[in-house]
Enzyme design. Structure first.
Site, mmCIF file in Angstrom:
data_model
loop_
_atom_site.group_PDB
_atom_site.id
_atom_site.type_symbol
_atom_site.label_atom_id
_atom_site.label_comp_id
_atom_site.label_asym_id
_atom_site.label_seq_id
_atom_site.Cartn_x
_atom_site.Cartn_y
_atom_site.Cartn_z
ATOM 1 N N ILE A 68 -6.841 -15.329 3.581
ATOM 2 C CA ILE A 68 -5.657 -15.932 2.971
ATOM 3 C C ILE A 68 -4.856 -16.735 3.986
ATOM 4 C CG2 ILE A 68 -3.540 -15.452 1.695
ATOM 5 C CD1 ILE A 68 -6.218 -14.960 0.204
ATOM 6 N N GLY A 69 -4.894 -16.333 5.259
ATOM 7 C CA GLY A 69 -4.173 -17.138 6.248
ATOM 8 C C GLY A 69 -3.759 -16.374 7.485
ATOM 9 N N HIS A 129 -3.230 -3.786 1.951
ATOM 10 C CA HIS A 129 -2.062 -2.931 2.128
ATOM 11 C C HIS A 129 -2.442 -1.471 2.371
ATOM 12 C CE1 HIS A 129 0.407 -6.322 1.237
ATOM 13 N NE2 HIS A 129 -0.176 -6.490 0.082
#
Length: 719
Positions: free
Chosen positions: A390-391, A651
């Site tokens: 995602i980055g 997470h």
């Protein structure tokens, strides 16, 4: 009678005490006994802050992780006996952890419980009203109400009969819970009463509330949204100790039953500009003079704000801001005005808004057709099931220390830039070693996906210690936008070009989108959400055009707050959809068809997301999926857009095995054609330890290789 009620004071504490306690326990540095002792001490500190400013406040408000999880455990929905923190935290961050979702259009994430298939509940002693230890002798025991649980669950009842059955069963369960409060007044928080459809459920809700109110003194507190007049009037006839409403000057108030106080939300709970107390005094004086008992409170819990204004402010902002502690002070000042106490500070508290001068540019034309774009992107040469991230890569202590040294002047900008480039080189090397197909520079220079851009745009003020809780122990510092944003210089271009120079594989340029920049900042005083978003889109548009002109072929716009800001009222949603469409077009509408546009989202109701994807028309969408059943993709299955549902949960600290990831990808393929599936994590890897991130990425790439082999397209070009 006039009283003041404070609630939702940030559980972070003034110096991030909550974050340090939880992370100390999770890392093994703190025992369970020391964790609970530290939380009790923090609860005492918060109680002192309440006592110094207001007449009334909650007791037992401090959660071990999330109040919705506390409620689910207290009602027996999950097996976590009182005192078993291992079982409790497994529900938040272990295998099979509950999904996260945004709480009433805010950036606070709550854990979403699942209701039992049959409406049966088994309340557990020990979780209400004091989940962290010994009860306080003061304060109002508080918990989330049954209607909010029903409306916000993973599986809200589908039929009126099911709604009735669950509410009746919950009424009995809450009767047992409230019995443990020992006859003290209970603060029952029901923000869901402001949602559309609440009036349709009143025939079942009113008997539940009436029965509970007859058993124990009850304050029914609603916030965020004003109630529909019929709902407010019906609730006002209950034998309540108090009825909490979002106050709207000029709108009629309900007529409560004798002995019921009107608890009026009069100051902001999720905005930072000081309240016009003199105007409120004028509006509320007739209510007070009519003899109505009034409690003054906030329109939202105060945990959406930093603890207090404790830093020097730039010229123009001095004397304009109010954080959580200042909001409590506002309630006290307003009470004094209504009681006729002359107070110069209260009279001079508010300052008129700063000017906002901006002339928007024309909207770009629509992007080329999807067919034209696909043709222009064929030379990207992507394999089946392209792998990417995602980055963000893990933010190490070393990187955080570098930023602190730069800000303090101990490290000059050139040396800092060299160290950032070193981190980018390492990130690119790692991704190539792992075998990822589309790379990222890893964002080592970014403290936060919003704060980073705010520091590089004129018009923002960023704080050093203005932290707000997002979920668990995760925090961010919302910037304050006070003037039209303008691009000072490069936002992402420099780091993206450097990363691309290190590899022949495509590197994505990653920007936080205008919706999220607005959602996770405090909006300018007196300026609407639409105007703010479009101004931010214009600032980003300049950067995106330059990125493409320099040869970058992939641009990713991160909009995790897209559905967070979806209006809670149905009638307001068409206007929001148009704002989103126009803002996205302003950001990427000038890009040539050969530049692939990615959109990243997370923690969304994907059925509600569909019209936004149709309006925005990106090429690729990455989204959270690892905590959900793959069937959620049915809502998006026939959209002509590539999708990257999460291959693993970022997470959780646990390693996702190759077989687990492969099974998840195969589950996605039951709902998506192979040519449309991308493989990526749920979200960024910033919060993970390096070894956790590497292990999961390695397993993700290995699972993708196995999938390609099974699908018979190991080396075939994607297009």
């Amino acid at each position: 009678m006039i009283r003041t009620l404070g609630f939702g004071l940030p559980r972070l504490g003034p110096n991030l005490e909550y974050k340090r306690l939880l992370e100390g326990f999770w890392s093994g540095l703190l025992s369970q006994e020391k964790l609970l002792a530290g939380l009790q001490e923090l609860e005492g500190l918060r109680a002192t802050a309440y006592r110094e400013a207001v007449d009334l406040h909650p007791a037992g408000e401090l959660s071990l992780y999330d109040p919705m999880l506390d409620l689910a455990v207290a009602l027996g929905l999950y097996a976590a006996p009182a005192g078993d923190l291992e079982a409790y935290y497994a529900l938040a961050r272990g295998n099979g952890a509950l999904p996260l979702r945004k709480w009433f259009g805010t950036n606070y994430h709550y854990l979403v419980p699942r209701l039992p298939e049959r409406p049966q509940y088994a309340p557990r002693p020990g979780w209400f009203p004091y989940p962290i230890g010994a009860p306080q002798e003061e304060g109002l025991p508080t918990l989330i109400g049954p209607y909010t649980l029903v409306r916000l669950a993973q599986n809200p009842p589908a039929s009126p009969m099911e709604v009735q059955a669950h509410l009746e069963a919950l009424g009995e369960a809450y009767g047992e819970l409230l019995g443990w409060a020992g006859g003290r007044t209970v603060l029952l928080q029901e923000p869901a009463l402001g949602l559309d459809g609440a009036g349709d459920h009143l025939s079942w809700l009113l008997p539940v509330y009436r029965t509970l109110a007859e058993r124990t003194p009850l304050v029914l507190l609603t916030y965020y949204l004003p109630l529909e007049p019929g709902v407010a009037e019906a609730l006002a006839q209950l034998p309540l100790k108090g009825l909490g409403l979002v106050y709207q000057p000029g709108s009629p108030l309900p007529h409560p039953a004798p002995g019921t106080a009107l608890v009026l939300g009069v100051v902001e709970g999720n905005g930072v500009w000081r309240t016009d107390l003199a105007a409120l005094q004028e509006a509320l004086t007739p209510v007070v003079e009519a003899g109505q008992e009034v409690w003054l409170t906030s329109k939202a819990p105060l945990f959406h704000l930093p603890w207090r204004v404790a830093e020097p402010l730039p010229p123009g902002l001095e004397g304009r801001l109010a954080f959580a502690v200042e909001r409590l002070k506002e309630l006290s000042l307003l009470k004094g005005l209504l009681l006729g106490e002359g107070n110069p500070e209260a009279q001079a508290w508010h300052t008129p808004p700063l000017p906002w001068d901006r002339v928007p540019s024309p909207i770009p034309p629509s992007r080329p057709s999807r067919q034209v774009r696909r043709q222009g992107q064929k030379d990207l040469g992507l394999p089946p099931f392209p792998t990417t991230t995602i980055g963000s890569f893990p933010q190490t202590q070393e990187l955080r220390a570098l930023r602190r040294r730069l800000r303090s002047g101990q490290l000059d900008p050139a040396a800092y830039r060299a160290r950032i480039q070193e981190a980018i080189r390492e990130n690119i090397r790692l991704q190539e070693e792992l075998g990822l197909d589309v790379l990222v520079h890893g964002e080592p220079e970014r403290s936060d996906m919003v704060e980073f851009f705010a520091e590089r745009l004129e018009g923002f003020h960023t704080t050093q210690g203005g932290f707000v809780l997002s979920y668990g122990s995760r925090v961010w510092r919302p910037p304050i936008l006070f003037a039209p944003p303008k691009r000072r210089g490069s936002l992402v271009l420099e780091e993206t070009l450097y990363a691309q120079s290190l590899t022949p594989k495509p590197v994505k340029a990653i920007l936080t989108g205008p919706i999220t920049l607005a959602a996770w900042s405090y909006l300018p005083q007196g300026v609407g959400f639409r105007e703010t978003v479009l101004a931010l889109a214009e600032a980003l548009r300049e950067e995106v055009k330059e990125v493409a002109a320099q040869g970058i072929r992939m641009v990713q716009v991160d909009e995790p707050a897209l559905l967070e800001k979806l209006p809670l009222r149905e009638r307001e949603r068409p206007g929001y959809l148009e704002v989103v469409r126009e803002a996205f077009l302003r950001v990427v509408g000038d890009l040539p068809p050969g530049v692939q546009v990615h959109l990243h989202l997370c923690y969304s109701d994907y059925a509600a997301l569909r019209p936004f994807l149709e309006a925005m028309d990106p090429d690729v969408v990455s989204l959270e999926g690892a905590r959900q059943d793959p069937s959620f993709l049915e809502a998006l299955a026939d959209l002509p857009v590539d999708l990257g549902p999460g291959a693993f949960d970022v997470h959780s600290p646990l390693e996702a095995r190759v077989e687990e990831i492969l099974a998840r990808l195969q589950g996605y393929l039951r709902h998506l054609p192979p040519e449309r599936l991308w493989v990526n994590p749920d979200c960024g890897l910033k919060t993970r330890k390096p070894e956790e991130a590497v292990a999961n990425l390695r397993n993700m790439v290995e699972a993708t290789k196995k999938l390609r082999e099974r699908m018979g397209g190991k080396d075939a070009d994607r297009t």
